[in-house]
Design a protein around this motif. Sequence first.
Motif, PDB file in Angstrom:
ATOM      1  N   ALA A  72      40.330  36.206  44.918  1.00 14.55           N
ATOM      2  CA  ALA A  72      39.190  37.118  45.038  1.00 14.55           C
ATOM      3  C   ALA A  72      38.008  36.644  44.208  1.00 14.55           C
ATOM      4  N   VAL A  73      38.276  36.104  43.017  1.00 10.80           N
ATOM      5  CA  VAL A  73      37.198  35.617  42.151  1.00 10.80           C
ATOM      6  C   VAL A  73      36.440  34.481  42.819  1.00 10.80           C
ATOM      7  N   VAL A  74      37.166  33.512  43.364  1.00  8.55           N
ATOM      8  CA  VAL A  74      36.500  32.364  43.994  1.00  8.55           C
ATOM      9  C   VAL A  74      35.711  32.810  45.220  1.00  8.55           C
ATOM     10  N   ARG A  75      36.294  33.686  46.038  1.00  4.62           N
ATOM     11  CA  ARG A  75      35.612  34.146  47.252  1.00  4.62           C
ATOM     12  C   ARG A  75      34.347  34.940  46.947  1.00  4.62           C
ATOM     13  N   SER A  76      34.315  35.574  45.766  1.00  6.68           N
ATOM     14  CA  SER A  76      33.124  36.349  45.398  1.00  6.68           C
ATOM     15  C   SER A  76      32.073  35.507  44.686  1.00  6.68           C
ATOM     16  N   GLY A  77      32.321  34.211  44.555  1.00  8.88           N
ATOM     17  CA  GLY A  77      31.354  33.319  43.936  1.00  8.88           C
ATOM     18  C   GLY A  77      31.594  33.053  42.468  1.00  8.88           C
ATOM     19  N   GLY A  78      32.670  33.575  41.909  1.00  5.73           N
ATOM     20  CA  GLY A  78      32.952  33.391  40.491  1.00  5.73           C
ATOM     21  C   GLY A  78      33.821  32.182  40.220  1.00  5.73           C
ATOM     22  N   TRP A  79      34.233  32.064  38.958  1.00  6.46           N
ATOM     23  CA  TRP A  79      35.090  30.943  38.555  1.00  6.46           C
ATOM     24  C   TRP A  79      36.032  31.434  37.459  1.00  6.46           C
ATOM     25  N   SER A  80      36.682  30.525  36.767  1.00 10.12           N
ATOM     26  CA  SER A  80      37.783  30.909  35.888  1.00 10.12           C
ATOM     27  C   SER A  80      37.361  31.876  34.792  1.00 10.12           C
ATOM     28  N   GLY A  81      36.112  31.824  34.377  1.00  8.76           N
ATOM     29  CA  GLY A  81      35.646  32.729  33.332  1.00  8.76           C
ATOM     30  C   GLY A  81      35.666  34.189  33.755  1.00  8.76           C
ATOM     31  N   GLU A  82      35.700  34.428  35.080  1.00 12.81           N
ATOM     32  CA  GLU A  82      35.714  35.799  35.581  1.00 12.81           C
ATOM     33  C   GLU A  82      37.123  36.352  35.762  1.00 12.81           C
ATOM     34  N   LEU A  83      38.136  35.553  35.499  1.00  9.35           N
ATOM     35  CA  LEU A  83      39.513  36.047  35.622  1.00  9.35           C
ATOM     36  C   LEU A  83      39.775  37.070  34.520  1.00  9.35           C
ATOM     37  N   ARG A  84      40.143  38.278  34.913  1.00  8.57           N
ATOM     38  CA  ARG A  84      40.344  39.338  33.940  1.00  8.57           C
ATOM     39  C   ARG A  84      41.721  39.300  33.298  1.00  8.57           C
ATOM     40  N   GLU A  85      42.688  38.691  33.963  1.00 13.68           N
ATOM     41  CA  GLU A  85      44.054  38.658  33.449  1.00 13.68           C
ATOM     42  C   GLU A  85      44.571  37.233  33.462  1.00 13.68           C
ATOM     43  N   VAL A  86      45.183  36.837  32.375  1.00 16.35           N
ATOM     44  CA  VAL A  86      45.726  35.487  32.261  1.00 16.35           C
ATOM     45  C   VAL A  86      47.071  35.425  32.979  1.00 16.35           C
TER      46      VAL A  86
END
Length: 344
Positions: free
Chosen positions: A131-145
């Motif tokens: 979902a993060v990648v599809r929304s244009g984000g990257w690893s910094g936007e991952l909320r949970e490790v």
Amino acid sequence: MALEDGVPRPVVVITDTEELDPAPGIRLLADAGWEVRVAGSRDPEAIGAVAHDADALIVGYARVDADLLDRVPKVRMLATMSAGYDMVDIAEAERRGLWVANLPGGATEDVAVHALAQALALTRRLPQADAVVRSGGWSGELREVPRRASELTLGLVGMGRIARTLARLAAPLFGGIAAHDPRATDWPEGVERLDLDTLVERADVLSLHIPSTPQTKGLVDAGLLSRMRPGSVLVNVSRGDLVDPVALLAALDGGHLAGAALDVFPVEPPAADDRLRSHPRLLLSPHSAFLSDASLRAYVTEPARNVIAWWATGRPHTPVVDPTSRNASRTTSRTASRTQGVLA
């Protein structure tokens, strides 16, 4: 029994096939001398009209109860196109002295692999990463490790064919595997045997592998979910009514569970506005854990072989009800008692 050139031919009717192509099974039956008809329906009236003189039924999802059996008085053999046979009223089949055979191993590997894939996807937080990648984000936007599988315990509720296969496949990946099934006798090496409460409290991934019965419906309720470890995940590839959906959504909303993977649902397909369809912590598949090119063949050819064997030898390959036994309910009683034992 039908006649062809004055020669009697046994009749078998396939009730409903859904997504399956019955052609390979039909060829086997025709080559063995059977007349094959396809009702293409779950409706008892439609099935009865096609199968009024049938000797055997091959059953998909159609409900086989007293109403349907009254419409097909010559039927002596029921072969299901699945490992589960809860669509058949077993008590009624026993009362009428019918054979019932299932398909115990047609998709064992497929369901086990599907459950493992779901478990790993949840622990690695793959739905969220996607979902993060599809929304244009990257690893910094991952909320949970993501979590490391080798530090986690995989818990199995039930120890049948699928659970044993899953345990074997998962052993090199998870830190430990534990299970609960007090009636199981074929217990794999390396799997810790626990009571249900202890298993629920210790598992980081809890995977369900039990049938739906009056004793197991709603097993995963608010109480059980509250005893699961904070941040743990649930996998269900068994039956949808094992899990209380309201309680599951509450556990996900509150953050007690990190996620859940569902291949089965209380109502299939779920309604368009059902929150199970849209919850971000749910990984979903459309009751497809059984699905592969190999399983699609097995689901139509193995029931056909059961019917052919029954007619030729007097016994199908994989009976679950044997009317010739002194105790006709011996197999089903053992299954029921084992299922009830899951709650012990």
